[in-house]
Enzyme design. Structure first.
Site, PDB file in Angstrom:
ATOM      1  N   ASP A   1       0.834  -1.207   0.000  1.00 51.81           N
ATOM      2  CA  ASP A   1       0.000   0.000   0.000  1.00 51.81           C
ATOM      3  C   ASP A   1       0.868   1.255   0.000  1.00 51.81           C
ATOM      4  O   ASP A   1       2.026   1.239   0.433  1.00 51.81           O
ATOM      5  CB  ASP A   1      -0.974   0.011   1.196  1.00 51.81           C
ATOM      6  CG  ASP A   1      -0.275  -0.055   2.546  1.00 51.81           C
ATOM      7  OD1 ASP A   1       0.681  -0.841   2.680  1.00 51.81           O
ATOM      8  OD2 ASP A   1      -0.684   0.686   3.464  1.00 51.81           O
TER       9      ASP A   1
ATOM     10  N   GLU B   1       0.047  -0.976   5.922  1.00 53.49           N
ATOM     11  CA  GLU B   1       1.117  -0.434   6.767  1.00 53.49           C
ATOM     12  C   GLU B   1       0.942   1.055   6.961  1.00 53.49           C
ATOM     13  O   GLU B   1       1.205   1.588   8.035  1.00 53.49           O
ATOM     14  CB  GLU B   1       2.488  -0.721   6.142  1.00 53.49           C
ATOM     15  CG  GLU B   1       3.653  -0.583   7.111  1.00 53.49           C
ATOM     16  CD  GLU B   1       4.218   0.813   7.234  1.00 53.49           C
ATOM     17  OE1 GLU B   1       4.951   1.076   8.205  1.00 53.49           O
ATOM     18  OE2 GLU B   1       3.925   1.670   6.381  1.00 53.49           O
TER      19      GLU B   1
HETATM   20 ZN   LIG Z   1       6.763   2.339   4.178  1.00 52.00          ZN
END
Ligand SMILES: [Zn+2]
Length: 378
Positions: free
Chosen positions: A72, A137
């Site tokens: 992501d 994340e």
């Molecule tokens: Zn990163």
């Protein structure tokens, strides 16, 4: 794109084209798996709510070296501010431009090509190679690495060494690696007073006035000196909110604050010390805490040595160990007992408009990852 002969660069470009804004993986993990499968990796899609995670492993023996990272990316902001559309990667003046080029699709591509070359040269390597890839994340980080680690722990599957591809370098690839991170502790404080008319202050109690000296004491407090691996613990107020209208003494004052703390303190010791300071000032208050990550540290050992040796072999550079910066997914992996090191490209443009990475740095990074595999598993 015919201008490149680098497999790492080509794969990074393919990954950047997929608009994987958190928590959307947009097919990046499947693309990586299409390269890892033929090498002998077994891929497992671990989906939690709206987050796709990939656990891919080649081999069934220990020790396990896992490359960890995320597909992501953070949002682009207004695309008109970008010199080139953020999801249409281009190579310009030797730089690869696009959202995620540095954080961290370049590293993901380098993981894959490093595995390809290593497995070809060492088909019967010892131990296992794994990839732990999440698409959560940059966001809340609740359905990503933390859940994969819980899944692995539940079936007693251990990671010995974890190499996270976060952009750790400052001016040249490999000049800095992170062998730990500070902890992050949030406090949400509500100081209670008595609301009233400003002309009748004796009938009210102004929580802004009672808060001020206590907040000053917190801001002046010496928390610790840091240590060999960590800078001193810091306290920062991030928000103060109060006020009901003109001529009104407010009834409450909200204060948010954050600690970035080292291993000389614990979340519990900091909480106790804050409470003692507030009580010393006679405040009436409610206080809630949110611990977003405990500090972690990987001392010198096999993984730190392998990383330093690999960087020296490939680039001739000596590496600095650092624990600076925000928290990372390492906070979820380190508590399992794994050694954790972060090593990735230069972080100067991460999360920014016109995010970029020097194209040749991705090949260097791939060679370093390959050399780490050689050091630990050949
Ligand atoms: Zn990163």
């Amino acid at each position: 794109m015919q201008t490149t002969e680098s497999k790492t660069l080509e794969l990074a470009i393919d990954l950047i084209r997929r608009q994987s804004v958190t928590p959307d993986d947009a097919g990046c993990q499947a693309l990586m798996m299409s390269r890892l499968g033929p090498l002998g990796f077994d891929g497992e899609n671990l989906r939690f709510r709206d987050t796709d995670n990939l656990w891919a492993r080649k081999g069934s023996d220990g020790p396990v070296l896992a490359f960890a990272g995320h597909t992501d990316v953070v949002p682009t902001g207004p695309e008109k501010n970008w010199a080139h559309p953020p999801f249409e990667p281009v190579i310009k003046d030797g730089f690869l431009l696009g959202r995620g080029a540095a954080d961290m699709k370049g590293s993901l591509a380098a993981f894959v090509t490093a595995c390809e070359r290593f497995v070809e040269a060492h088909p019967n390597h010892r131990g296992s190679i794994a990839l732990l890839i999440t698409s959560d994340e940059e966001g809340p980080a609740q359905d990503g690495t933390v859940k994969v680690v819980e899944t692995l722990e539940a079936r007693n599957e251990k990671i010995d060494w974890c190499l996270i591809g976060e952009p750790s370098s400052t001016t040249e690839v490999g000049d800095v690696i992170k062998n730990g991170r500070r902890g992050s502790l949030h406090g949400y404080l509500t100081i209670r007073g008595v609301q009233g008319h400003v002309a009748y202050p004796h009938l009210a109690e102004n929580p802004v006035h009672t808060a001020a000296p206590a907040l000053d004491a917190l801001a002046q407090e010496f928390w610790d000196n840091g240590n060999d691996f960590f800078p001193p613990t810091t306290f920062q107020i991030t928000k103060i909110e109060s006020g009901t209208g003109s001529n009104i003494i407010p009834g409450e004052c909200l204060v948010h604050f954050n600690f970035r703390y080292c291993t000389e303190n614990t979340a519990e010791s900091l909480e106790e010390r804050v409470v003692a300071i507030l009580d010393r000032h006679g405040l009436k208050y409610d206080l809630d805490w949110h611990l977003s990550g405990r500090p972690f540290l990987t001392d010198r050992g096999a993984l730190v040595s392998a990383s330093q040796n690999a960087i020296r072999t490939v680039t001739g550079r000596e590496t600095e160990l650092s624990t600076s910066g925000g928290t990372s997914d390492g906070r979820f992996i380190a508590p399992t007992g794994a050694q954790v090191v972060e090593l990735g490209p230069i972080n100067a443009t991460i999360h920014k408009v016109d995010e970029c990475v020097k194209a040749e740095d991705l090949d260097t990074l791939s060679s370093i990852y390959e050399q780490i595999l050689v050091e630990l598993l050949a």
